[in-house]
Design a protein around this motif. Structure first.
Motif, PDB file in Angstrom:
ATOM      1  N   VAL A 196       0.779  -1.103  -0.005  1.00 11.53           N
ATOM      2  CA  VAL A 196       0.054  -0.162  -0.068  1.00 11.53           C
ATOM      3  C   VAL A 196       0.833   1.420  -0.040  1.00 11.53           C
ATOM      4  O   VAL A 196       0.585   2.239  -0.666  1.00 11.53           O
ATOM      5  CB  VAL A 196      -0.905  -0.012   1.260  1.00 11.53           C
ATOM      6  CG1 VAL A 196      -1.590   1.412   1.381  1.00 11.53           C
ATOM      7  CG2 VAL A 196      -1.937  -1.275   1.120  1.00 11.53           C
ATOM      8  N   GLU A 203       3.960   1.692  -1.197  1.00 11.59           N
ATOM      9  CA  GLU A 203       4.348   1.759  -2.683  1.00 11.59           C
ATOM     10  C   GLU A 203       3.329   2.329  -3.623  1.00 11.59           C
ATOM     11  O   GLU A 203       3.643   3.329  -4.323  1.00 11.59           O
ATOM     12  CB  GLU A 203       4.821   0.693  -3.249  1.00 11.59           C
ATOM     13  CG  GLU A 203       6.303   0.413  -2.593  1.00 11.59           C
ATOM     14  CD  GLU A 203       6.849  -1.043  -3.071  1.00 11.59           C
ATOM     15  OE1 GLU A 203       7.429  -1.885  -2.314  1.00 11.59           O
ATOM     16  OE2 GLU A 203       6.505  -1.288  -4.372  1.00 11.59           O
ATOM     17  N   ILE A 204       2.304   1.750  -3.310  1.00 11.76           N
ATOM     18  CA  ILE A 204       1.029   2.412  -4.275  1.00 11.76           C
ATOM     19  C   ILE A 204       0.794   3.509  -4.099  1.00 11.76           C
ATOM     20  O   ILE A 204       0.396   4.525  -4.977  1.00 11.76           O
ATOM     21  CB  ILE A 204      -0.022   1.540  -4.068  1.00 11.76           C
ATOM     22  CG1 ILE A 204       0.009  -0.139  -4.614  1.00 11.76           C
ATOM     23  CG2 ILE A 204      -1.556   2.073  -4.522  1.00 11.76           C
ATOM     24  CD1 ILE A 204      -1.005  -0.967  -4.518  1.00 11.76           C
ATOM     25  N   LEU A 205       0.861   4.041  -2.622  1.00 21.04           N
ATOM     26  CA  LEU A 205       0.388   5.617  -2.539  1.00 21.04           C
ATOM     27  C   LEU A 205       1.487   6.578  -3.151  1.00 21.04           C
ATOM     28  O   LEU A 205       1.342   7.711  -3.639  1.00 21.04           O
ATOM     29  CB  LEU A 205       0.500   5.876  -0.852  1.00 21.04           C
ATOM     30  CG  LEU A 205      -0.701   5.365  -0.048  1.00 21.04           C
ATOM     31  CD1 LEU A 205      -0.506   5.358   1.142  1.00 21.04           C
ATOM     32  CD2 LEU A 205      -1.956   6.346  -0.512  1.00 21.04           C
ATOM     33  N   GLU A 225       3.394   5.640  -5.939  1.00 18.03           N
ATOM     34  CA  GLU A 225       3.377   5.400  -7.235  1.00 18.03           C
ATOM     35  C   GLU A 225       2.126   5.922  -8.099  1.00 18.03           C
ATOM     36  O   GLU A 225       2.349   6.247  -9.328  1.00 18.03           O
ATOM     37  CB  GLU A 225       3.781   4.062  -7.733  1.00 18.03           C
ATOM     38  CG  GLU A 225       4.877   3.303  -7.305  1.00 18.03           C
ATOM     39  CD  GLU A 225       5.173   1.916  -7.390  1.00 18.03           C
ATOM     40  OE1 GLU A 225       5.956   1.291  -6.936  1.00 18.03           O
ATOM     41  OE2 GLU A 225       3.747   1.226  -7.756  1.00 18.03           O
ATOM     42  N   THR A 226       1.065   5.609  -7.616  1.00 20.89           N
ATOM     43  CA  THR A 226      -0.015   6.024  -8.354  1.00 20.89           C
ATOM     44  C   THR A 226      -0.571   7.327  -8.450  1.00 20.89           C
ATOM     45  O   THR A 226      -0.639   8.228  -7.427  1.00 20.89           O
ATOM     46  CB  THR A 226      -1.319   5.140  -7.404  1.00 20.89           C
ATOM     47  OG1 THR A 226      -0.895   3.942  -7.431  1.00 20.89           O
ATOM     48  CG2 THR A 226      -2.488   4.989  -8.559  1.00 20.89           C
TER      49      THR A 226
END
Lengths: 297, 291
Positions: free
Chosen positions: B19, B21-23, B25-26
């Motif tokens: 999560v 990383e996603i925060l 990258e996205t």
């Protein structure tokens, strides 16, 4: 798949061994991943054939690899002798079913979902005239509560809820194999019901949130308006975070009630600041129907 | 999001990291451009009446201002209906604003009355009555050219024909009688949807109808009409000012006799139902007044 969950039975499940006393083991596969179904399996075997069951190689499922598991499962499905030794039943919960269960108004946790799947499998065995004398289950949530729950529902049967049940009891290991192989197969051969789902060249990976292929798939496949396809457990934090960051912002009536901050853009409702440009305050009749006068179209 | 339990802490940690990383990258998706030519307004009006209509801003008889539609045959107030979370699917796309504009018939006499009241002492030409000092309300003069409206005004005013010129003067008596007929007609309609408790009590029903009726009158005119229709204020229960009253022995005695109000213990079932019902409408909302 969708929101229905049916019990799938192996060939010899029904009326297994003509009522020979059996031990029933339950295990699950695919609890942690963000992709694909979660599969619950129950395996049954005659009490007095424990050694034969061990000989099948079901001893320790963690020591087994994918190839070995598939080999054993294949025998369970096609070898007539083995089918007299062990039978199984499955309940596969689709990603949509998992998500919708967890997002209900009334709290329905993943643990409760798991318990209910196990209970359904036990009931099915009994309804299919399987002479269940012992049950061995891997722990889900607090051990004592789960055990008490099962003992209350199935009096007269010796029930054991424990950690690492798949290492302790061959029958649980057998169930574990059935669950794992089925889950892996259904994930690998997933047929998208949606059109044009974007999948990276390397595929969508193992389905675990830490798998870079899986993450890539999530970010690539998400639709800014409609969110994720049905392969994805949208209630998972990994998935919902992507929706929050990448998708069109959404406002829910619920958010108002739960006191969440809103950023409502009520186009067409801007009241001009000029006092003389104000519309009249109308009778409650109009308010109830969300009706008001306007000064501009 | 409801809390989830995990089989192992390892899976928890794995998800947390994912999560994080996603925060980072996205990024928000690029949205398609809006097609301006798709912009539409949804209107509900009497069939075939839209051509040759004018939309004008006028003083609303109650207060403030509003838009009205004027044509040879129609006079409506424009009412916007929108509870805030509505859009329309249209063709292959979406119209964001889900407001429906109702062209709701509105009796123009109500609009004209405040102007008639101003010149009520003498007979005046309609063009000099229906005129507003503020430029933003100058559209009132358009009503003066409408034959249908002029005919309607004869219900509340005396007319004098002088050399092909019509002169009007408000007739209070006529106006009050006219108000009564309007009030009664409204009552007939509202009765159809009224709650039983209102139908049982004539005074309460009248109050309810008058409350609606007041939307068409200025506050001063409303008072005048209220008196003419003899609308009774609700009877208040004994309003004794307790703050100034010193407690007499009698009061104290009375207080002690009152049993302590115990709140009944809510059963777990009842609590569960409350939680399940959170956010849902009460059932009476479905049996409310017809739209």
């Amino acid at each position: 798949m969708s929101l229905k969950c049916e019990t799938e039975r192996s060939k010899t499940w029904k009326d297994f061994g003509d009522g020979v006393p059996c031990v029933l083991g339950i295990d699950e596969a695919g609890r942690g991943p963000v992709l694909g179904p979660m599969v619950y399996a129950a395996a049954i075997s005659p009490l007095d054939q424990n050694d034969e069951l061990k000989a099948l190689g079901v001893d320790d499922s963690k020591a087994l690899n994918e190839a070995k598991r598939e080999e054993i499962f294949e025998k369970m499905n096609n070898d007539e002798e083995i089918q007299q030794l062990v039978a199984y039943a499955l309940r596969a919960l689709s990603p949509e079913l998992i998500s919708s269960s967890m997002l209900k108004r009334q709290k329905y946790s993943l643990n409760e979902v798991s318990h209910d799947a196990a209970i359904a499998l036990i009931r099915d065995a009994l309804n299919c005239n399987v002479n269940v004398v012992e049950i061995k289950v891997d722990t889900v949530g607090p051990k004592a509560t789960y055990q008490a729950k099962l003992e209350k529902l199935f009096p007269g049967i010796s029930i054991c809820v424990t950690e690492k049940a798949d290492s302790l009891f061959p029958i649980v290991s057998a169930a574990s194999i059935a669950a794992k192989v089925t889950r892996d197969h259904r994930l690998k051969h997933w047929e998208f019901k949606e059109k044009n789902v974007k999948v990276p060249d390397a595929g969508f990976g193992s389905g675990y949130p830490g798998d870079p292929n899986t993450k890539k798939f999530l970010q690539l496949s998400v639709n800014p308006v409609f969110g994720f396809c049905s392969l994805v457990r949208s209630s998972w934090k990994t998935a919902s975070t992507i929706v929050e960051k990448r998708c069109v912002p959404g406002y829910w009536e619920d958010d108002e009630e739960e006191g969440k901050p809103q950023n409502k853009k009520m186009s067409g409702w801007l009241q001009p600041k000029n006092a003389e440009e104000k519309v009249p305050k109308r009778n409650v009749y109009f308010k109830e129907r969300s009706m008001r006068n306007v000064v501009s179209l | 999001m409801p809390p989830k339990t995990r089989k192992t802490k390892k899976e928890d940690v794995e998800e947390e990291e994912a999560v994080e990383e996603i925060l980072e990258e996205t990024k928000p998706a690029k949205l398609p451009e809006s097609d301006e030519s798709y912009d539409r307004k949804i209107v509900v009006a009497k069939t075939g009446t839209l051509p040759n209509s004018r939309i004008i801003k006028l003083r609303h008889p109650k207060e403030g201002c509003a838009l009205f539609r004027l044509s040879d045959t129609c006079f409506d107030e424009i009412i916007a209906v929108n509870d805030g979370h509505r859009s329309f699917f249209h063709g292959e796309s979406v119209i964001e604003n889900g407001t429906i504009h109702l062209f709701s018939p509105f009796n123009p006499v109500f609009i004209c009355l405040p102007y008639l009241q101003k010149t009520s002492q003498k007979f005046v030409e309609i063009e000099e009555i229906l005129v507003d000092e503020q430029q933003q309300f100058e559209a009132i003069k358009e009503l003066a050219g409408n034959e249908k409206i002029l005919k309607a005004l004869e219900q509340v005013a005396d007319v004098k024909d002088l050399l092909d010129v019509k002169l009007f003067r408000l007739n209070e008596q006529k106006m009050l009688e006219w108000m009564k007929t309007k009030f009664e007609a409204l009552k007939q309609e509202l009765q159809k949807d009224a709650h039983k408790s209102l139908l049982d009590c004539p005074e309460a029903l009248d109050r309810h109808v008058f409350s609606f009726f007041s939307d068409f009158l200025s506050p001063e005119l409303a008072l005048q009409v209220k008196s003419h229709l003899n609308i009774q204020d609700p009877v208040a229960t004994e309003n004794v000012d307790m703050s100034m009253k010193r407690k007499s022995e009698f009061d104290k005695e009375f207080e002690m006799e009152k049993p302590a109000v115990k709140k009944p213990k809510e059963s777990i079932q009842a609590k569960k139902l409350q939680v399940a019902a959170k956010g849902t409408k009460s059932i009476s909302a479905f049996f409310g007044k017809k739209n």
